[in-house]
Design a protein around this motif. Structure first.
Motif, PDB file in Angstrom:
ATOM      1  N   TRP A   1      34.521   1.774  31.089  1.00 27.89           N
ATOM      2  CA  TRP A   1      34.706   2.201  29.848  1.00 27.89           C
ATOM      3  C   TRP A   1      33.421   2.662  30.391  1.00 27.89           C
ATOM      4  O   TRP A   1      32.224   2.346  31.239  1.00 27.89           O
ATOM      5  CB  TRP A   1      34.730   0.676  30.307  1.00 27.89           C
TER       6      TRP A   1
ATOM      7  N   VAL B   1      36.644   3.919  26.071  1.00 26.78           N
ATOM      8  CA  VAL B   1      37.442   3.482  26.875  1.00 26.78           C
ATOM      9  C   VAL B   1      38.855   4.674  27.784  1.00 26.78           C
ATOM     10  O   VAL B   1      38.904   5.078  26.337  1.00 26.78           O
ATOM     11  CB  VAL B   1      38.503   2.466  27.139  1.00 26.78           C
TER      12      VAL B   1
ATOM     13  N   PRO C   1      37.443  -3.495  25.014  1.00 31.18           N
ATOM     14  CA  PRO C   1      35.909  -3.331  25.194  1.00 31.18           C
ATOM     15  C   PRO C   1      35.600  -3.844  26.142  1.00 31.18           C
ATOM     16  O   PRO C   1      35.951  -5.535  26.235  1.00 31.18           O
ATOM     17  CB  PRO C   1      35.171  -2.967  24.201  1.00 31.18           C
ATOM     18  N   VAL C   2      34.682  -4.061  26.928  1.00 30.94           N
ATOM     19  CA  VAL C   2      33.461  -4.602  27.805  1.00 30.94           C
ATOM     20  C   VAL C   2      33.133  -6.027  26.456  1.00 30.94           C
ATOM     21  O   VAL C   2      32.138  -5.146  26.299  1.00 30.94           O
ATOM     22  CB  VAL C   2      32.669  -3.750  28.567  1.00 30.94           C
TER      23      VAL C   2
ATOM     24  N   SER D   1      32.749  -2.100  20.458  1.00 33.52           N
ATOM     25  CA  SER D   1      32.783  -3.482  20.571  1.00 33.52           C
ATOM     26  C   SER D   1      33.789  -4.262  19.561  1.00 33.52           C
ATOM     27  O   SER D   1      32.685  -4.233  18.236  1.00 33.52           O
ATOM     28  CB  SER D   1      31.862  -4.299  21.363  1.00 33.52           C
TER      29      SER D   1
ATOM     30  N   GLN E   1      31.318   1.728  22.717  1.00 34.00           N
ATOM     31  CA  GLN E   1      31.783   1.915  23.942  1.00 34.00           C
ATOM     32  C   GLN E   1      33.099   2.571  23.491  1.00 34.00           C
ATOM     33  O   GLN E   1      33.605   2.867  22.510  1.00 34.00           O
ATOM     34  CB  GLN E   1      32.178   0.695  24.302  1.00 34.00           C
TER      35      GLN E   1
ATOM     36  N   ARG F   1      40.762   4.585  35.110  1.00 28.67           N
ATOM     37  CA  ARG F   1      40.428   3.851  33.533  1.00 28.67           C
ATOM     38  C   ARG F   1      39.078   3.318  33.588  1.00 28.67           C
ATOM     39  O   ARG F   1      38.113   3.156  35.059  1.00 28.67           O
ATOM     40  CB  ARG F   1      41.107   2.862  33.022  1.00 28.67           C
TER      41      ARG F   1
ATOM     42  N   GLN G   1      42.277  -0.457  24.772  1.00 28.86           N
ATOM     43  CA  GLN G   1      42.221  -1.197  25.494  1.00 28.86           C
ATOM     44  C   GLN G   1      40.596  -1.877  25.145  1.00 28.86           C
ATOM     45  O   GLN G   1      40.220  -1.719  24.157  1.00 28.86           O
ATOM     46  CB  GLN G   1      41.287  -0.125  26.768  1.00 28.86           C
TER      47      GLN G   1
END
Length: 273
Positions: free
Chosen positions: A173, A146, A136-137, A10, A144, A171, A134
Protein backbone atom coordinates in the motif's frame (compact mmCIF):
# COMPACT_ATOMS: atom_id res chain seq x y z
CA UNK A 1 2.31 -6.55 -19.14
CA UNK A 2 1.37 -2.90 -18.70
CA UNK A 3 2.86 -1.06 -15.76
CA UNK A 4 0.38 1.82 -15.98
CA UNK A 5 -2.52 1.76 -13.54
CA UNK A 6 -5.21 4.13 -12.26
CA UNK A 7 -4.91 5.67 -8.80
CA UNK A 8 -7.05 4.19 -6.03
CA UNK A 9 -8.07 6.92 -3.59
CA UNK A 10 -8.92 6.31 0.04
CA UNK A 11 -12.57 5.38 0.32
CA UNK A 12 -12.98 4.82 -3.44
CA UNK A 13 -12.39 1.92 -5.79
CA UNK A 14 -11.90 3.93 -8.97
CA UNK A 15 -10.39 7.28 -9.90
CA UNK A 16 -10.38 9.48 -12.98
CA UNK A 17 -6.85 10.71 -12.19
CA UNK A 18 -3.96 9.98 -14.59
CA UNK A 19 -2.42 6.52 -14.67
CA UNK A 20 0.66 5.72 -12.59
CA UNK A 21 3.87 4.09 -13.86
CA UNK A 22 3.99 1.33 -11.25
CA UNK A 23 7.59 0.23 -11.82
CA UNK A 24 8.88 3.80 -11.58
CA UNK A 25 6.74 4.28 -8.48
CA UNK A 26 8.18 1.16 -6.83
CA UNK A 27 11.71 2.37 -7.58
CA UNK A 28 10.88 5.55 -5.68
CA UNK A 29 9.32 3.58 -2.84
CA UNK A 30 12.37 1.31 -2.50
CA UNK A 31 14.65 4.37 -2.54
CA UNK A 32 12.61 5.94 0.28
CA UNK A 33 12.73 2.72 2.31
CA UNK A 34 16.52 2.60 1.96
CA UNK A 35 16.64 6.08 3.52
CA UNK A 36 14.48 4.81 6.40
CA UNK A 37 16.80 1.82 6.92
CA UNK A 38 19.94 3.96 6.96
CA UNK A 39 18.60 6.64 9.30
CA UNK A 40 20.52 7.06 12.58
CA UNK A 41 18.97 10.19 14.11
CA UNK A 42 15.26 9.44 14.55
CA UNK A 43 15.25 10.88 18.11
CA UNK A 44 12.19 8.72 18.82
CA UNK A 45 10.91 7.36 22.10
CA UNK A 46 7.91 5.03 22.11
CA UNK A 47 6.31 1.99 23.71
CA UNK A 48 6.75 -1.45 22.17
CA UNK A 49 3.96 -4.00 22.69
CA UNK A 50 5.08 -7.51 21.76
CA UNK A 51 3.32 -10.86 21.80
CA UNK A 52 5.15 -14.15 21.21
CA UNK A 53 5.23 -17.70 22.56
CA UNK A 54 6.57 -16.41 25.88
CA UNK A 55 3.58 -14.10 26.43
CA UNK A 56 3.15 -10.34 26.13
CA UNK A 57 5.47 -7.50 27.10
CA UNK A 58 5.45 -3.70 27.06
CA UNK A 59 8.73 -1.80 26.88
CA UNK A 60 9.75 1.85 26.91
CA UNK A 61 12.20 2.23 24.01
CA UNK A 62 14.56 5.04 23.00
CA UNK A 63 16.41 5.16 19.68
CA UNK A 64 19.96 6.31 20.47
CA UNK A 65 23.13 6.88 18.44
CA UNK A 66 24.17 3.41 19.56
CA UNK A 67 20.90 1.66 18.69
CA UNK A 68 17.66 1.01 20.51
CA UNK A 69 17.58 0.82 24.31
CA UNK A 70 14.49 -0.45 26.14
CA UNK A 71 13.18 -0.89 29.66
CA UNK A 72 10.62 -3.59 30.49
CA UNK A 73 7.41 -2.13 31.95
CA UNK A 74 4.89 -4.97 31.85
CA UNK A 75 4.78 -8.73 31.38
CA UNK A 76 1.62 -10.66 30.52
CA UNK A 77 -0.56 -7.64 31.21
CA UNK A 78 0.86 -6.93 34.66
CA UNK A 79 3.31 -4.35 35.93
CA UNK A 80 6.58 -5.74 37.27
CA UNK A 81 7.00 -6.74 40.88
CA UNK A 82 9.37 -4.65 42.98
CA UNK A 83 11.97 -7.40 42.62
CA UNK A 84 11.53 -7.67 38.85
CA UNK A 85 11.81 -3.91 38.46
CA UNK A 86 14.99 -3.87 40.52
CA UNK A 87 16.41 -6.59 38.26
CA UNK A 88 15.52 -4.56 35.17
CA UNK A 89 17.22 -1.50 36.61
CA UNK A 90 20.32 -3.55 37.37
CA UNK A 91 20.37 -4.93 33.83
CA UNK A 92 20.36 -1.41 32.39
CA UNK A 93 22.99 -0.15 34.83
CA UNK A 94 25.27 -3.02 33.80
CA UNK A 95 25.21 -1.68 30.22
CA UNK A 96 26.55 1.74 31.21
CA UNK A 97 30.11 2.36 30.05
CA UNK A 98 30.31 -0.91 28.09
CA UNK A 99 30.43 -1.57 24.35
CA UNK A 100 27.50 -4.01 24.35
CA UNK A 101 25.16 -1.53 22.69
CA UNK A 102 27.74 -0.77 20.02
CA UNK A 103 28.18 -4.50 19.38
CA UNK A 104 24.44 -4.89 18.94
CA UNK A 105 24.38 -1.85 16.66
CA UNK A 106 27.04 -3.44 14.45
CA UNK A 107 24.79 -6.49 14.11
CA UNK A 108 21.88 -4.24 13.22
CA UNK A 109 24.07 -2.44 10.68
CA UNK A 110 24.67 -5.80 8.99
CA UNK A 111 20.90 -6.37 8.84
CA UNK A 112 20.42 -2.90 7.34
CA UNK A 113 23.03 -3.65 4.69
CA UNK A 114 21.18 -6.87 3.81
CA UNK A 115 17.84 -5.04 3.64
CA UNK A 116 19.34 -2.28 1.50
CA UNK A 117 20.69 -4.77 -1.01
CA UNK A 118 17.28 -6.42 -1.38
CA UNK A 119 15.52 -3.08 -1.82
CA UNK A 120 18.01 -1.98 -4.47
CA UNK A 121 17.20 -4.94 -6.74
CA UNK A 122 13.55 -5.45 -5.83
CA UNK A 123 12.17 -3.25 -8.67
CA UNK A 124 13.91 -5.57 -11.16
CA UNK A 125 13.34 -8.79 -9.22
CA UNK A 126 9.55 -8.42 -9.15
CA UNK A 127 6.65 -8.02 -11.55
CA UNK A 128 4.09 -5.46 -10.40
CA UNK A 129 0.37 -5.06 -11.00
CA UNK A 130 -2.18 -2.71 -9.52
CA UNK A 131 -4.81 -4.19 -7.19
CA UNK A 132 -7.69 -1.67 -7.40
CA UNK A 133 -10.09 -4.09 -5.68
CA UNK A 134 -8.11 -3.82 -2.44
CA UNK A 135 -9.28 -1.45 0.31
CA UNK A 136 -6.88 1.44 1.01
CA UNK A 137 -5.35 1.81 4.48
CA UNK A 138 -8.26 3.33 6.43
CA UNK A 139 -6.49 5.81 8.71
CA UNK A 140 -4.59 7.60 5.90
CA UNK A 141 -6.61 10.25 4.02
CA UNK A 142 -4.04 10.75 1.24
CA UNK A 143 -4.24 9.21 -2.23
CA UNK A 144 -3.11 5.60 -2.26
CA UNK A 145 -2.41 2.79 -4.67
CA UNK A 146 -2.25 -0.92 -3.84
CA UNK A 147 0.29 -2.98 -5.78
CA UNK A 148 0.65 -6.75 -6.00
CA UNK A 149 4.08 -8.19 -6.77
CA UNK A 150 5.39 -11.61 -7.75
CA UNK A 151 8.82 -12.92 -8.78
CA UNK A 152 10.12 -11.84 -12.17
CA UNK A 153 11.16 -15.07 -13.97
CA UNK A 154 13.81 -13.10 -15.87
CA UNK A 155 15.58 -12.14 -12.63
CA UNK A 156 18.44 -14.34 -11.44
CA UNK A 157 19.93 -13.81 -7.94
CA UNK A 158 23.48 -12.50 -8.12
CA UNK A 159 24.47 -13.52 -4.58
CA UNK A 160 23.31 -15.29 -1.47
CA UNK A 161 21.38 -12.30 -0.10
CA UNK A 162 19.15 -12.21 -3.18
CA UNK A 163 18.26 -15.91 -3.07
CA UNK A 164 15.03 -15.24 -1.18
CA UNK A 165 13.58 -12.93 -3.84
CA UNK A 166 12.39 -15.61 -6.34
CA UNK A 167 10.24 -17.07 -3.53
CA UNK A 168 8.61 -13.81 -2.42
CA UNK A 169 5.09 -12.68 -3.23
CA UNK A 170 3.33 -9.73 -1.71
CA UNK A 171 1.20 -6.63 -1.72
CA UNK A 172 2.11 -3.02 -0.91
CA UNK A 173 0.00 0.00 0.00
CA UNK A 174 1.65 3.21 -1.20
CA UNK A 175 0.97 6.86 -0.30
CA UNK A 176 1.03 8.62 -3.67
CA UNK A 177 1.73 12.07 -2.18
CA UNK A 178 5.30 11.24 -1.18
CA UNK A 179 5.77 7.67 -2.51
CA UNK A 180 6.18 6.16 0.93
CA UNK A 181 5.22 2.69 2.04
CA UNK A 182 2.20 2.43 4.34
CA UNK A 183 1.75 -1.33 4.57
CA UNK A 184 3.34 -4.43 3.07
CA UNK A 185 2.34 -8.08 3.18
CA UNK A 186 4.97 -10.69 2.25
CA UNK A 187 4.84 -14.46 1.93
CA UNK A 188 7.32 -17.04 0.64
CA UNK A 189 5.87 -19.72 -1.60
CA UNK A 190 8.81 -22.13 -1.48
CA UNK A 191 11.69 -23.12 0.77
CA UNK A 192 14.71 -20.82 0.62
CA UNK A 193 18.18 -22.25 1.28
CA UNK A 194 20.88 -19.72 2.11
CA UNK A 195 24.34 -21.02 1.24
CA UNK A 196 22.75 -24.34 0.16
CA UNK A 197 21.07 -24.58 3.56
CA UNK A 198 24.32 -24.44 5.50
CA UNK A 199 23.64 -20.93 6.82
CA UNK A 200 19.86 -21.03 7.09
CA UNK A 201 16.71 -22.43 5.58
CA UNK A 202 13.44 -20.48 5.50
CA UNK A 203 10.54 -22.88 5.05
CA UNK A 204 7.67 -22.23 2.65
CA UNK A 205 4.49 -20.70 4.03
CA UNK A 206 6.08 -17.89 6.03
CA UNK A 207 4.51 -14.44 6.15
CA UNK A 208 5.35 -10.93 7.31
CA UNK A 209 3.04 -7.95 7.77
CA UNK A 210 4.75 -4.55 8.05
CA UNK A 211 3.11 -1.16 8.65
CA UNK A 212 4.64 2.28 9.10
CA UNK A 213 3.48 5.86 9.54
CA UNK A 214 4.89 9.36 9.66
CA UNK A 215 5.90 10.68 13.08
CA UNK A 216 6.40 14.36 12.43
CA UNK A 217 8.76 14.30 9.43
CA UNK A 218 10.06 10.70 9.51
CA UNK A 219 8.65 7.27 8.73
CA UNK A 220 8.80 4.60 11.41
CA UNK A 221 7.31 1.15 11.94
CA UNK A 222 4.04 0.86 13.84
CA UNK A 223 3.16 -2.82 13.42
CA UNK A 224 5.04 -6.00 12.47
CA UNK A 225 3.58 -9.52 12.45
CA UNK A 226 5.90 -12.42 11.62
CA UNK A 227 5.12 -16.11 11.09
CA UNK A 228 8.33 -17.81 9.96
CA UNK A 229 9.88 -21.25 10.35
CA UNK A 230 13.66 -21.08 10.09
CA UNK A 231 16.46 -23.62 10.47
CA UNK A 232 19.66 -21.95 11.61
CA UNK A 233 23.14 -23.28 10.74
CA UNK A 234 21.73 -26.81 10.26
CA UNK A 235 21.39 -27.03 14.05
CA UNK A 236 17.87 -26.19 15.12
CA UNK A 237 14.54 -25.18 13.64
CA UNK A 238 12.81 -22.16 15.15
CA UNK A 239 9.17 -21.19 14.72
CA UNK A 240 8.86 -17.40 14.93
CA UNK A 241 5.35 -16.12 15.69
CA UNK A 242 5.46 -12.51 16.87
CA UNK A 243 3.13 -9.50 16.86
CA UNK A 244 4.83 -6.17 17.65
CA UNK A 245 3.23 -2.73 17.83
CA UNK A 246 4.77 0.68 18.50
CA UNK A 247 2.67 3.38 20.18
CA UNK A 248 2.92 6.63 22.15
CA UNK A 249 5.63 8.21 20.02
CA UNK A 250 7.64 11.17 21.30
CA UNK A 251 10.28 13.13 19.39
CA UNK A 252 13.29 13.98 21.56
CA UNK A 253 15.09 17.31 21.27
CA UNK A 254 18.33 15.57 20.28
CA UNK A 255 19.58 12.06 19.59
CA UNK A 256 21.11 10.70 22.82
CA UNK A 257 24.09 8.41 23.20
CA UNK A 258 23.42 4.89 24.40
CA UNK A 259 24.48 5.75 27.95
CA UNK A 260 22.31 8.88 27.99
CA UNK A 261 19.33 6.85 26.79
CA UNK A 262 19.89 4.36 29.60
CA UNK A 263 20.02 7.18 32.16
CA UNK A 264 16.78 8.61 30.76
CA UNK A 265 15.06 5.26 31.19
CA UNK A 266 16.45 4.79 34.70
CA UNK A 267 15.29 8.26 35.75
CA UNK A 268 11.64 7.31 35.25
CA UNK A 269 9.61 6.00 38.18
CA UNK A 270 7.46 3.16 36.87
CA UNK A 271 4.49 1.48 38.61
CA UNK A 272 5.17 -1.85 40.32
CA UNK A 273 3.05 -4.38 42.17
Amino acid sequence: MSFLAPVACSGAKQSSEPAVDIRALMRDVCHEEIQVLQRHDSRLRYQVHREDRHGTTVRDQIESHDGGVARLLQHNGQTLTVEENAGEQQRLKALLGTNKLQQREREEAHNRTYGTELLEVMPDAMQFAAAPEQTPVPDVPDRQIVVNFDPNPAFHPANMAQQILPALHGRAWIDLNDHRLLRMELRNSSDVNLAWGLLAKVYAGGSILYEQRRVQDISTFTHIVMHLRVRELMLKTVQMDTDTRATDFQRLASSPSGDDAIRMLLSETVPTR
